[in-house]
Motif scaffolding. Structure first.
Motif, PDB file in Angstrom:
ATOM      1  N   THR A 170       0.828  -1.197   0.000  1.00  0.00           N
ATOM      2  CA  THR A 170       0.000   0.000   0.000  1.00  0.00           C
ATOM      3  C   THR A 170       0.862   1.246   0.000  1.00  0.00           C
ATOM      4  OG1 THR A 170      -0.106  -0.058   2.413  1.00  0.00           O
ATOM      5  CG2 THR A 170      -1.876  -1.175   1.199  1.00  0.00           C
ATOM      6  N   LEU A 171       0.249   2.351  -0.365  1.00  0.00           N
ATOM      7  CA  LEU A 171       0.935   3.635  -0.376  1.00  0.00           C
ATOM      8  C   LEU A 171       0.804   4.265   1.002  1.00  0.00           C
ATOM      9  CD1 LEU A 171       2.317   5.732  -2.275  1.00  0.00           C
ATOM     10  CD2 LEU A 171       0.056   6.768  -2.555  1.00  0.00           C
ATOM     11  N   GLY A 172       1.924   4.632   1.597  1.00  0.00           N
ATOM     12  CA  GLY A 172       1.848   5.237   2.914  1.00  0.00           C
ATOM     13  C   GLY A 172       3.209   5.592   3.444  1.00  0.00           C
ATOM     14  N   SER A 173       3.211   6.223   4.617  1.00  0.00           N
ATOM     15  CA  SER A 173       4.461   6.630   5.235  1.00  0.00           C
ATOM     16  C   SER A 173       4.348   6.516   6.745  1.00  0.00           C
ATOM     17  CB  SER A 173       4.807   8.073   4.848  1.00  0.00           C
ATOM     18  OG  SER A 173       6.003   8.479   5.471  1.00  0.00           O
ATOM     19  N   ILE A 174       5.374   5.958   7.342  1.00  0.00           N
ATOM     20  CA  ILE A 174       5.475   5.898   8.799  1.00  0.00           C
ATOM     21  C   ILE A 174       6.623   6.805   9.214  1.00  0.00           C
ATOM     22  CG2 ILE A 174       5.909   4.439  10.808  1.00  0.00           C
ATOM     23  CD1 ILE A 174       3.285   3.836   9.383  1.00  0.00           C
ATOM     24  N   THR A 175       6.325   7.750  10.088  1.00  0.00           N
ATOM     25  CA  THR A 175       7.342   8.640  10.622  1.00  0.00           C
ATOM     26  C   THR A 175       7.393   8.450  12.134  1.00  0.00           C
ATOM     27  OG1 THR A 175       6.950  10.271   8.885  1.00  0.00           O
ATOM     28  CG2 THR A 175       8.109  11.041  10.853  1.00  0.00           C
ATOM     29  N   ALA A 176       8.576   8.173  12.657  1.00  0.00           N
ATOM     30  CA  ALA A 176       8.714   8.009  14.105  1.00  0.00           C
ATOM     31  C   ALA A 176       8.410   9.334  14.801  1.00  0.00           C
ATOM     32  CB  ALA A 176      10.126   7.531  14.444  1.00  0.00           C
ATOM     33  N   PRO A 177       8.056   9.307  16.067  1.00  0.00           N
ATOM     34  CA  PRO A 177       7.761  10.560  16.777  1.00  0.00           C
ATOM     35  C   PRO A 177       8.921  11.542  16.711  1.00  0.00           C
ATOM     36  CG  PRO A 177       7.115   8.666  18.106  1.00  0.00           C
ATOM     37  CD  PRO A 177       7.889   8.123  16.938  1.00  0.00           C
ATOM     38  N   VAL A 178       8.584  12.807  16.586  1.00  0.00           N
ATOM     39  CA  VAL A 178       9.606  13.849  16.587  1.00  0.00           C
ATOM     40  C   VAL A 178      10.348  13.876  17.913  1.00  0.00           C
ATOM     41  CG1 VAL A 178       9.939  16.357  16.483  1.00  0.00           C
ATOM     42  CG2 VAL A 178       8.400  15.249  14.874  1.00  0.00           C
ATOM     43  N   ASP A 179       9.629  13.566  18.991  1.00  0.00           N
ATOM     44  CA  ASP A 179      10.230  13.509  20.318  1.00  0.00           C
ATOM     45  C   ASP A 179       9.511  12.409  21.093  1.00  0.00           C
ATOM     46  OD1 ASP A 179      12.122  15.263  22.204  1.00  0.00           O
ATOM     47  OD2 ASP A 179      10.378  14.631  23.383  1.00  0.00           O
ATOM     48  N   VAL A 180      10.212  11.344  21.462  1.00  0.00           N
ATOM     49  CA  VAL A 180       9.582  10.193  22.101  1.00  0.00           C
ATOM     50  C   VAL A 180       9.018  10.560  23.468  1.00  0.00           C
ATOM     51  CG1 VAL A 180       9.972   7.875  23.031  1.00  0.00           C
ATOM     52  CG2 VAL A 180      11.000   8.538  20.848  1.00  0.00           C
ATOM     53  N   PHE A 181       9.772  11.317  24.247  1.00  0.00           N
ATOM     54  CA  PHE A 181       9.302  11.695  25.578  1.00  0.00           C
ATOM     55  C   PHE A 181       7.968  12.427  25.490  1.00  0.00           C
ATOM     56  CE2 PHE A 181       8.938  14.940  28.906  1.00  0.00           C
ATOM     57  CZ  PHE A 181       8.985  14.148  30.049  1.00  0.00           C
TER      58      PHE A 181
END
Length: 376
Positions: free
Chosen positions: A349-360
């Motif tokens: 599928t078409l998509g994007s996963i971006t990790a959190p900008v700041d985990v805390f």
């Protein structure tokens, strides 16, 4: 327009929180030729690692951006590099090494322009930079491009003459002057500067400041005019330059995906400073897919704890910022390669996963804080 819509962060839908408030992970998701897993552990006061995976029916893109001096450069790369990759790929009729170089150069130029505009209100941005590791699988070809010392490693089946059932094959080049080859490369470019690389407190550094020789940003080590700017001079950390001592020219490797290739690991140096390439591929090979990136992150933190004669759970109790004294930010993305699929044009599928900008901030209860992070 398509790229903008599919690059919106989806971590709030798919990512998971953990008992460790500085750890985020996503167990398993599909891509065009297999599955992938991603995990991030924060150690700095502001997370300087940024990462993303873009998937389509015919291609998979991976990005790991390890910032230094602050998070602004890595956040900027995370927002702009893939857009350029898609733009130039469309213009040139497909992905190529030239497309990747153009995307890196355009991202670098845009960030330097941002630095110039921001200097009056944020002079320290001239000393912010980011390592940049990108992987792409398209039409059965693998592309790996990098600046700095994040690393891509292939896990492949061992051949008959090899003693291991799985073998680590490093695909990227560490642009770090701790490596003698890189140190000599930098010194050869500056024969009139005996102090271009110096040994300080047990570490080799360019101008006594930075270990990596290639990056996005670090404008004051690339553009002599920044060191002459009165605003930056008030900020300090002046480094007189005759010519740039860092570059944004990526090392690029291309190879066909082969039947014995099993998986790829893309990770910031926070992983590799604690685990060897071979140990990492063996962990991936011997364990189930779901949560494999988190398993690698925890293995690295476990090693960091051992070095301090501590337990993993003791590290978990240490708050961001202070935790940087025990380990760096760690980002890991594992990409599995499934050859039993009919082709590399599977029903991804078409998509994007971006990790959190700041985990805390993501793991905190303050939802509004999550929304305002990431100006750059």
């Amino acid at each position: 327009m398509m790229m903008r819509s599919c690059c919106r962060p989806l971590e709030r839908c798919f990512g998971r929180r953990n008992g460790d408030g500085l750890l985020w992970h996503m167990d398993l998701k599909p891509h065009a030729s297999g599955d992938f897993s991603i995990a991030v552990a924060q150690a700095n006061s502001s997370l300087e690692d940024q990462s993303q995976v873009f998937t389509s029916p015919s291609a998979t893109y991976v990005g790991v951006y390890d910032g230094h001096g602050g998070p602004e450069a890595s956040r900027f790369v995370n927002r702009h590099l893939f857009t350029y990759l898609h733009k130039f790929s469309k213009e040139q009729g497909g992905l190529s090494s030239d497309v990747i170089k153009r995307a890196f150069n355009a991202t670098e130029e845009d960030f330097i322009q941002l630095v110039k505009r921001s200097l009056p209100v944020m002079p320290q941005i001239a000393s912010v930079g980011s390592c940049c590791l990108v992987g792409a699988i398209s039409e059965g070809e693998l592309y790996v491009a990098n600046l700095g010392d994040s690393r891509a490693v292939l896990g492949r089946r061992g051949f008959e003459r090899e003693k291991n059932s799985v073998v680590a094959e490093r695909l990227s080049t560490d642009h770090n002057v701790s490596c003698e080859k890189v140190r000599k490369e930098v010194e050869s470019l500056h024969p009139d500067d005996q102090a271009v690389v110096v040994y300080i407190r047990g570490v080799w550094r360019i101008k006594g400041i930075i270990q990596v020789s290639r990056s996005i940003g670090d404008a004051y080590l690339k553009k002599p005019e920044f060191n002459r700017d009165p605003i930056f001079q008030r900020y300090g950390n002046l480094v007189p330059l005759k010519r740039p001592v860092l570059t944004a020219e990526p090392s690029i490797v291309t190879r066909s995906i082969r039947p014995h290739d099993l998986f790829l690991i893309f990770a910031s140096d926070g992983l590799w400073e604690h685990l060897t390439d071979q140990v990492v591929v063996e962990i991936v090979f011997k364990n189930s897919r779901a949560g494999i990136a988190k398993r690698l992150v925890r293995a690295a933190i476990q090693e960091a704890a051992k070095k301090r004669e501590m337990r993993y759970k003791d590290i978990q109790k240490i708050e961001k910022g202070i935790r940087r004294h025990f380990h760096d930010d760690i980002t890991v993305i594992v990409i599995y390669l499934d050859h039993q699929r009919e082709s590399f044009h599977s029903k991804g599928t078409l998509g994007s996963i971006t990790a959190p900008v700041d985990v805390f901030s993501y793991n905190s209860e303050d939802a509004e804080e999550n929304q305002v992070i990431g100006v750059f």
